[in-house]
Design a protein around this motif. Sequence first.
Motif, PDB file in Angstrom:
ATOM      1  N   UNK A  86      42.957 -49.516 -42.874  1.00 26.89           N
ATOM      2  CA  UNK A  86      42.984 -48.197 -43.513  1.00 26.89           C
ATOM      3  C   UNK A  86      41.639 -47.552 -43.235  1.00 26.89           C
ATOM      4  N   UNK A  87      41.674 -46.352 -42.709  1.00 27.95           N
ATOM      5  CA  UNK A  87      40.436 -45.645 -42.371  1.00 27.95           C
ATOM      6  C   UNK A  87      40.439 -44.255 -43.003  1.00 27.95           C
ATOM      7  N   UNK A  98      36.363 -47.733 -44.270  1.00 31.33           N
ATOM      8  CA  UNK A  98      37.339 -48.472 -43.481  1.00 31.33           C
ATOM      9  C   UNK A  98      37.455 -49.895 -43.991  1.00 31.33           C
ATOM     10  N   UNK A  99      38.659 -50.453 -43.919  1.00 32.63           N
ATOM     11  CA  UNK A  99      38.823 -51.857 -44.287  1.00 32.63           C
ATOM     12  C   UNK A  99      38.163 -52.768 -43.253  1.00 32.63           C
ATOM     13  N   UNK A 100      37.918 -52.230 -42.067  1.00 35.51           N
ATOM     14  CA  UNK A 100      37.127 -52.943 -41.065  1.00 35.51           C
ATOM     15  C   UNK A 100      35.720 -52.341 -41.101  1.00 35.51           C
ATOM     16  N   UNK A 101      34.850 -52.971 -41.854  1.00 32.97           N
ATOM     17  CA  UNK A 101      33.533 -52.384 -42.104  1.00 32.97           C
ATOM     18  C   UNK A 101      32.714 -52.198 -40.827  1.00 32.97           C
ATOM     19  N   UNK A 107      33.164 -43.352 -34.205  1.00 34.34           N
ATOM     20  CA  UNK A 107      34.158 -42.303 -33.960  1.00 34.34           C
ATOM     21  C   UNK A 107      35.561 -42.914 -33.976  1.00 34.34           C
ATOM     22  N   UNK A 108      36.468 -42.210 -34.623  1.00 34.36           N
ATOM     23  CA  UNK A 108      37.863 -42.670 -34.636  1.00 34.36           C
ATOM     24  C   UNK A 108      38.555 -42.187 -33.366  1.00 34.36           C
ATOM     25  N   UNK A 147      44.045 -42.653 -42.263  1.00 38.16           N
ATOM     26  CA  UNK A 147      44.998 -43.328 -41.392  1.00 38.16           C
ATOM     27  C   UNK A 147      45.290 -44.731 -41.919  1.00 38.16           C
ATOM     28  N   UNK A 148      46.546 -45.121 -41.771  1.00 43.26           N
ATOM     29  CA  UNK A 148      46.981 -46.473 -42.141  1.00 43.26           C
ATOM     30  C   UNK A 148      47.648 -47.083 -40.914  1.00 43.26           C
TER      31      UNK A 148
END
Length: 248
Positions: A86-87, A98-101, A107-108, A147-148
Amino acid sequence: MTFVSRLILVAVVSVSAAVIAVAAIAFTASDKVGEEIERARVANLLGTLRASTEANLSIGLLLDQISLLQPRIEREKASDPSILAIDIFNAGGRAIYSTDRSVIGEEVSPGWIGRLSTDGVWTEAERGDTVFGTRFENDLGVAGGISVTVSDEARATRAERLGLDLFSRTAMLALAASLVAVLAALLFAYIVTRPYDRVARILSGEGTTSIDDDSIAQLAEETVRSWRDAEARVDRGLGQLGALDDAA
């Protein structure tokens, strides 16, 4: 192939084809419903996160000041094994939470930034997974997006499990339906061919008609009597010819 064999074959093939067709339709419908349920579930999550984000922005906080969002998205991911990430990113496309730290501050995907012009939930395929997203706004307009990323492997596993279960149930149902079809075909063949079997027995001299026999059996009995009468006349004629020969 006899009439009964052909009838059984047609009945079994027809019933099996019907069962398989119903199973295929059920699988397709179930898979579609599963996709819709997943989309609705993720859309609900996005709506909840969007509402929470916009509520905090409306009281004057900046996006990077809403610290409660980080533990919130981590809890949501932990509660659903199909969610990969999740961002939450700003309008410039930089990940703020983000769940990914490890990607925070990075940049996404450029495609996500382009989707900020879309109102509502959007989807995008990415490296074999599906990304669902939506935008959020502040008083000045679009402030960023959420975003998911959902694993397609989990969906494929569910579909495979459903397919195997449906296959076993379909096989058992097809077998049971085929047995019923065979019995029904035999019963139908017995009812249909019974009058002709009776006629065959009568014509061969193995049976006689009764009061409640149908007309075809009575006609067969009359035919047998005619044969016997003809044989008797032939015998009498031969006897008379023999007598004439003796007198001569």
